[in-house]
Scaffold this motif. Structure first.
Motif, mmCIF file in Angstrom:
data_model
loop_
_atom_site.group_PDB
_atom_site.id
_atom_site.type_symbol
_atom_site.label_atom_id
_atom_site.label_comp_id
_atom_site.label_asym_id
_atom_site.label_seq_id
_atom_site.Cartn_x
_atom_site.Cartn_y
_atom_site.Cartn_z
ATOM 1 N N TRP A 119 32.494 35.050 45.332
ATOM 2 C CA TRP A 119 31.469 34.826 44.353
ATOM 3 C C TRP A 119 31.593 35.596 43.923
ATOM 4 O O TRP A 119 31.957 36.882 43.938
ATOM 5 N N GLU A 120 30.904 35.556 42.143
ATOM 6 C CA GLU A 120 30.842 36.224 41.089
ATOM 7 C C GLU A 120 30.030 35.942 40.643
ATOM 8 O O GLU A 120 29.626 34.752 40.236
ATOM 9 N N LYS A 121 28.661 36.941 39.930
ATOM 10 C CA LYS A 121 27.358 36.714 39.062
ATOM 11 C C LYS A 121 27.443 37.778 38.104
ATOM 12 O O LYS A 121 28.199 38.386 37.973
ATOM 13 N N SER A 122 26.801 37.185 36.411
ATOM 14 C CA SER A 122 27.416 37.916 35.787
ATOM 15 C C SER A 122 25.766 37.867 35.179
ATOM 16 O O SER A 122 24.642 36.975 35.324
ATOM 17 N N GLU A 123 25.155 38.683 34.266
ATOM 18 C CA GLU A 123 23.602 39.226 33.449
ATOM 19 C C GLU A 123 24.245 39.301 32.667
ATOM 20 O O GLU A 123 25.099 39.586 31.947
ATOM 21 N N TYR A 124 23.474 39.252 31.074
ATOM 22 C CA TYR A 124 23.388 38.832 29.839
ATOM 23 C C TYR A 124 22.279 39.213 29.300
ATOM 24 O O TYR A 124 21.513 38.541 29.966
ATOM 25 N N ILE A 126 26.815 31.955 34.853
ATOM 26 C CA ILE A 126 26.450 33.822 35.203
ATOM 27 C C ILE A 126 26.647 33.836 37.168
ATOM 28 O O ILE A 126 25.920 34.337 37.744
ATOM 29 N N TYR A 127 27.188 31.778 37.846
ATOM 30 C CA TYR A 127 27.558 32.649 38.772
ATOM 31 C C TYR A 127 28.727 31.764 38.776
ATOM 32 O O TYR A 127 28.575 30.456 38.704
ATOM 33 N N TYR A 128 29.426 32.354 39.807
ATOM 34 C CA TYR A 128 31.095 31.313 40.216
ATOM 35 C C TYR A 128 31.008 31.480 41.622
ATOM 36 O O TYR A 128 31.037 32.277 42.379
ATOM 37 N N GLU A 129 30.889 30.232 42.694
ATOM 38 C CA GLU A 129 31.988 30.560 43.682
ATOM 39 C C GLU A 129 32.718 29.472 43.872
ATOM 40 O O GLU A 129 33.024 28.850 43.960
ATOM 41 N N ASP A 130 34.034 30.334 45.561
ATOM 42 C CA ASP A 130 35.001 28.820 45.306
ATOM 43 C C ASP A 130 34.547 29.165 47.155
ATOM 44 O O ASP A 130 33.716 29.426 47.663
ATOM 45 N N GLY A 182 30.665 21.514 38.966
ATOM 46 C CA GLY A 182 31.140 21.631 39.787
ATOM 47 C C GLY A 182 30.738 23.686 41.004
ATOM 48 O O GLY A 182 29.215 23.257 41.107
ATOM 49 N N ASN A 183 31.946 24.544 40.840
ATOM 50 C CA ASN A 183 31.228 25.632 41.168
ATOM 51 C C ASN A 183 30.806 26.254 40.442
ATOM 52 O O ASN A 183 30.887 28.431 40.694
ATOM 53 N N VAL A 184 30.316 26.145 39.431
ATOM 54 C CA VAL A 184 30.103 27.209 38.498
ATOM 55 C C VAL A 184 28.979 27.294 38.043
ATOM 56 O O VAL A 184 28.819 25.850 37.804
ATOM 57 N N ILE A 185 27.479 28.147 37.292
ATOM 58 C CA ILE A 185 26.883 27.923 37.253
ATOM 59 C C ILE A 185 26.894 28.122 35.180
ATOM 60 O O ILE A 185 26.978 29.741 35.261
ATOM 61 N N TYR A 186 25.938 27.723 35.010
ATOM 62 C CA TYR A 186 26.179 27.952 33.425
ATOM 63 C C TYR A 186 24.487 28.214 32.582
ATOM 64 O O TYR A 186 23.276 27.565 32.960
#
Length: 77
Positions: A26-31, A17-21, A6-10
């Protein structure tokens, strides 16, 4: 490689790691290599940084509002 649902990237470890509505938020994360979240940023300009020690204790936290937490642990944890 990434997985898009959908609108989420793993990432390959199934970490978001990324979400957008549909409103443009949007929101992005790093690990890190251990799968610990080390950075988050969103479209509002808010961000958070994390650091961990070798025992996976969170030793540092900082956000865009100026809040900082710095924790150190003895080697025995």
């Amino acid at each position: 490689p990434v997985t898009i649902k959908g609108n989420v990237i793993y990432d390959t470890n199934d970490n978001l790691i990324y979400y957008e509505d549909s409103n443009g938020y949007w929101e992005k994360s790093e690990y890190d290599t251990n799968g610990n979240k080390i950075y988050v940023e969103n479209s509002d300009g808010y961000w958070v940084k994390y650091e961990y020690d070798a025992n996976v204790n969170r030793i540092y936290y900082e956000n865009s509002t100026g809040h900082i937490e710095d924790r150190r642990y003895e080697e025995s944890n």
